[in-house]
Write a protein that holds these residues in place. Structure first.
Motif, PDB file in Angstrom:
ATOM      1  N   PRO A 119       0.799  -1.208   0.000  1.00 20.65           N
ATOM      2  CA  PRO A 119       0.000   0.000   0.000  1.00 20.65           C
ATOM      3  C   PRO A 119       0.840   1.269   0.000  1.00 20.65           C
ATOM      4  N   ARG A 120       2.132   1.183   0.253  1.00 25.00           N
ATOM      5  CA  ARG A 120       2.952   2.393   0.166  1.00 25.00           C
ATOM      6  C   ARG A 120       3.449   2.574  -1.269  1.00 25.00           C
ATOM      7  N   LYS A 121       3.836   3.785  -1.590  1.00 27.62           N
ATOM      8  CA  LYS A 121       4.283   4.081  -2.950  1.00 27.62           C
ATOM      9  C   LYS A 121       5.697   3.577  -3.175  1.00 27.62           C
ATOM     10  N   ILE A 122       5.875   2.842  -4.252  1.00 29.17           N
ATOM     11  CA  ILE A 122       7.185   2.378  -4.683  1.00 29.17           C
ATOM     12  C   ILE A 122       7.372   2.838  -6.121  1.00 29.17           C
ATOM     13  N   THR A 123       8.486   3.501  -6.370  1.00 29.34           N
ATOM     14  CA  THR A 123       8.800   3.934  -7.724  1.00 29.34           C
ATOM     15  C   THR A 123       9.707   2.898  -8.364  1.00 29.34           C
ATOM     16  N   ILE A 124       9.252   2.366  -9.489  1.00 27.65           N
ATOM     17  CA  ILE A 124      10.065   1.416 -10.251  1.00 27.65           C
ATOM     18  C   ILE A 124      10.672   2.164 -11.425  1.00 27.65           C
ATOM     19  N   ARG A 125      11.989   2.110 -11.520  1.00 27.53           N
ATOM     20  CA  ARG A 125      12.692   2.704 -12.659  1.00 27.53           C
ATOM     21  C   ARG A 125      13.143   1.557 -13.556  1.00 27.53           C
ATOM     22  N   GLU A 126      12.488   1.482 -14.694  1.00 27.66           N
ATOM     23  CA  GLU A 126      12.861   0.476 -15.692  1.00 27.66           C
ATOM     24  C   GLU A 126      13.900   1.087 -16.619  1.00 27.66           C
ATOM     25  N   LEU A 127      15.003   0.372 -16.780  1.00 25.20           N
ATOM     26  CA  LEU A 127      16.041   0.816 -17.711  1.00 25.20           C
ATOM     27  C   LEU A 127      16.077  -0.145 -18.879  1.00 25.20           C
ATOM     28  N   GLY A 128      16.094   0.396 -20.080  1.00 25.87           N
ATOM     29  CA  GLY A 128      16.144  -0.435 -21.271  1.00 25.87           C
ATOM     30  C   GLY A 128      17.364  -1.340 -21.260  1.00 25.87           C
ATOM     31  N   GLY A 129      17.192  -2.559 -21.768  1.00 21.57           N
ATOM     32  CA  GLY A 129      18.289  -3.523 -21.786  1.00 21.57           C
ATOM     33  C   GLY A 129      19.510  -3.032 -22.524  1.00 21.57           C
ATOM     34  N   CYS A 130      19.304  -2.208 -23.552  1.00 21.51           N
ATOM     35  CA  CYS A 130      20.433  -1.688 -24.329  1.00 21.51           C
ATOM     36  C   CYS A 130      21.237  -0.655 -23.545  1.00 21.51           C
ATOM     37  N   MET A 131      20.712  -0.234 -22.390  1.00 21.54           N
ATOM     38  CA  MET A 131      21.398   0.767 -21.571  1.00 21.54           C
ATOM     39  C   MET A 131      22.361   0.154 -20.563  1.00 21.54           C
ATOM     40  N   GLY A 132      22.604  -1.148 -20.661  1.00 22.40           N
ATOM     41  CA  GLY A 132      23.478  -1.843 -19.721  1.00 22.40           C
ATOM     42  C   GLY A 132      24.759  -1.110 -19.359  1.00 22.40           C
ATOM     43  N   PRO A 133      25.462  -0.547 -20.343  1.00 18.77           N
ATOM     44  CA  PRO A 133      26.722   0.131 -20.007  1.00 18.77           C
ATOM     45  C   PRO A 133      26.570   1.322 -19.051  1.00 18.77           C
ATOM     46  N   ILE A 134      25.385   1.936 -19.002  1.00 15.92           N
ATOM     47  CA  ILE A 134      25.225   3.088 -18.097  1.00 15.92           C
ATOM     48  C   ILE A 134      24.329   2.789 -16.900  1.00 15.92           C
ATOM     49  N   TRP A 135      23.958   1.520 -16.705  1.00 15.77           N
ATOM     50  CA  TRP A 135      23.164   1.165 -15.520  1.00 15.77           C
ATOM     51  C   TRP A 135      23.776   1.694 -14.228  1.00 15.77           C
ATOM     52  N   PRO A 136      25.109   1.608 -14.043  1.00 13.19           N
ATOM     53  CA  PRO A 136      25.683   2.046 -12.761  1.00 13.19           C
ATOM     54  C   PRO A 136      25.356   3.484 -12.374  1.00 13.19           C
ATOM     55  N   SER A 137      25.083   4.348 -13.338  1.00  9.01           N
ATOM     56  CA  SER A 137      24.760   5.731 -12.991  1.00  9.01           C
ATOM     57  C   SER A 137      23.404   5.850 -12.299  1.00  9.01           C
ATOM     58  N   TYR A 138      22.619   4.765 -12.259  1.00  4.95           N
ATOM     59  CA  TYR A 138      21.303   4.781 -11.618  1.00  4.95           C
ATOM     60  C   TYR A 138      21.276   4.022 -10.285  1.00  4.95           C
ATOM     61  N   TYR A 139      22.395   3.521  -9.837  1.00  7.37           N
ATOM     62  CA  TYR A 139      22.420   2.722  -8.605  1.00  7.37           C
ATOM     63  C   TYR A 139      22.242   3.547  -7.342  1.00  7.37           C
ATOM     64  N   GLY A 140      22.514   4.843  -7.381  1.00  3.18           N
ATOM     65  CA  GLY A 140      22.562   5.691  -6.195  1.00  3.18           C
ATOM     66  C   GLY A 140      21.392   5.596  -5.236  1.00  3.18           C
ATOM     67  N   ASN A 141      20.174   5.693  -5.710  1.00  2.00           N
ATOM     68  CA  ASN A 141      19.003   5.680  -4.828  1.00  2.00           C
ATOM     69  C   ASN A 141      18.314   4.328  -4.778  1.00  2.00           C
ATOM     70  N   CYS A 142      18.972   3.300  -5.247  1.00  2.00           N
ATOM     71  CA  CYS A 142      18.336   1.987  -5.357  1.00  2.00           C
ATOM     72  C   CYS A 142      18.327   1.253  -4.022  1.00  2.00           C
ATOM     73  N   ARG A 143      17.127   0.927  -3.554  1.00  2.00           N
ATOM     74  CA  ARG A 143      16.967   0.138  -2.330  1.00  2.00           C
ATOM     75  C   ARG A 143      16.560  -1.295  -2.635  1.00  2.00           C
ATOM     76  N   SER A 144      16.004  -1.494  -3.819  1.00  2.00           N
ATOM     77  CA  SER A 144      15.628  -2.851  -4.237  1.00  2.00           C
ATOM     78  C   SER A 144      15.838  -2.975  -5.736  1.00  2.00           C
ATOM     79  N   LEU A 145      16.099  -4.204  -6.155  1.00  6.38           N
ATOM     80  CA  LEU A 145      16.424  -4.476  -7.546  1.00  6.38           C
ATOM     81  C   LEU A 145      15.621  -5.670  -8.034  1.00  6.38           C
ATOM     82  N   LEU A 146      14.909  -5.467  -9.122  1.00  5.97           N
ATOM     83  CA  LEU A 146      14.253  -6.563  -9.832  1.00  5.97           C
ATOM     84  C   LEU A 146      15.134  -6.868 -11.035  1.00  5.97           C
TER      85      LEU A 146
END
Length: 173
Positions: free
Chosen positions: A51-78
């Motif tokens: 019931p609480r708000k969770i923001t899911i940030r989907e990154l395109g698979g082709c963006m693999g090389p820049i995924w690390p720039s999005y790790y900063g606020n990540c508390r959970s990973l699917l």
């Protein structure tokens, strides 16, 4: 923030759309036909309330090389893998190992999704887990790791994903 990562074509966009629909109702209704999707170019943010708000940030698979720039606020990973495409397993395993060894994700809870279990395949999900030595990966990882077999197309396993999101620290506030 919850990151949704995986190779191109594994079903990330459909998963988000189905989770959004499932969370917007009573969670027990018919999901209906799968909505149309297109490959994600860049990033897409979706808020799900469970019931609480969770923001899911989907990154395109082709963006693999820049995924690390999005790790900063990540508390959970699917992390999504294609259970109907065992030939893609080794590449997905390499991606997963990179994610698990990333300093920025050391504290993140991880849910590995084996998607497309509704599609016939010559290997079972259990055989795939064994092939990539998933029990060893889980035993050696710093993160708390869970797995679930899903079909974003049919809705199988999506309630488990919502429960995991609700039970993890993936909240924005």
């Amino acid at each position: 923030m919850c990151l949704l990562l995986g190779a191109s074509g594994v079903g990330k966009t459909l998963l988000v759309k189905r989770l959004l629909k499932l969370s917007s109702g009573d969670g027990k209704g018919d999901l209906g036909d799968p909505p149309p999707t297109r490959p994600t170019v860049g990033t897409d943010l979706t808020d799900i309330v469970v019931p609480r708000k969770i923001t899911i940030r989907e990154l395109g698979g082709c963006m693999g090389p820049i995924w690390p720039s999005y790790y900063g606020n990540c508390r959970s990973l699917l992390f999504m893998m294609d259970a109907a495409n065992p030939t893609q397993l080794s590449a997905s395993c390499v991606q997963l190992l990179g994610l698990l060894s990333a300093e920025g994700l050391a504290e993140a809870s991880v849910l590995i999704l084996f998607n497309k279990i509704d599609v016939p395949c010559y290997m079972t999900v259990e055989e795939m887990k064994s092939l990539i030595r998933l029990p060893d990966i889980i035993a050696c990882a710093k993160q708390s790791i869970s797995t679930v077999a899903v079909s974003a197309h049919k809705g199988t396993g999506l309630a488990e994903v919502l429960h995991w999101l609700q039970d993890t620290r993936g909240t924005d506030g």
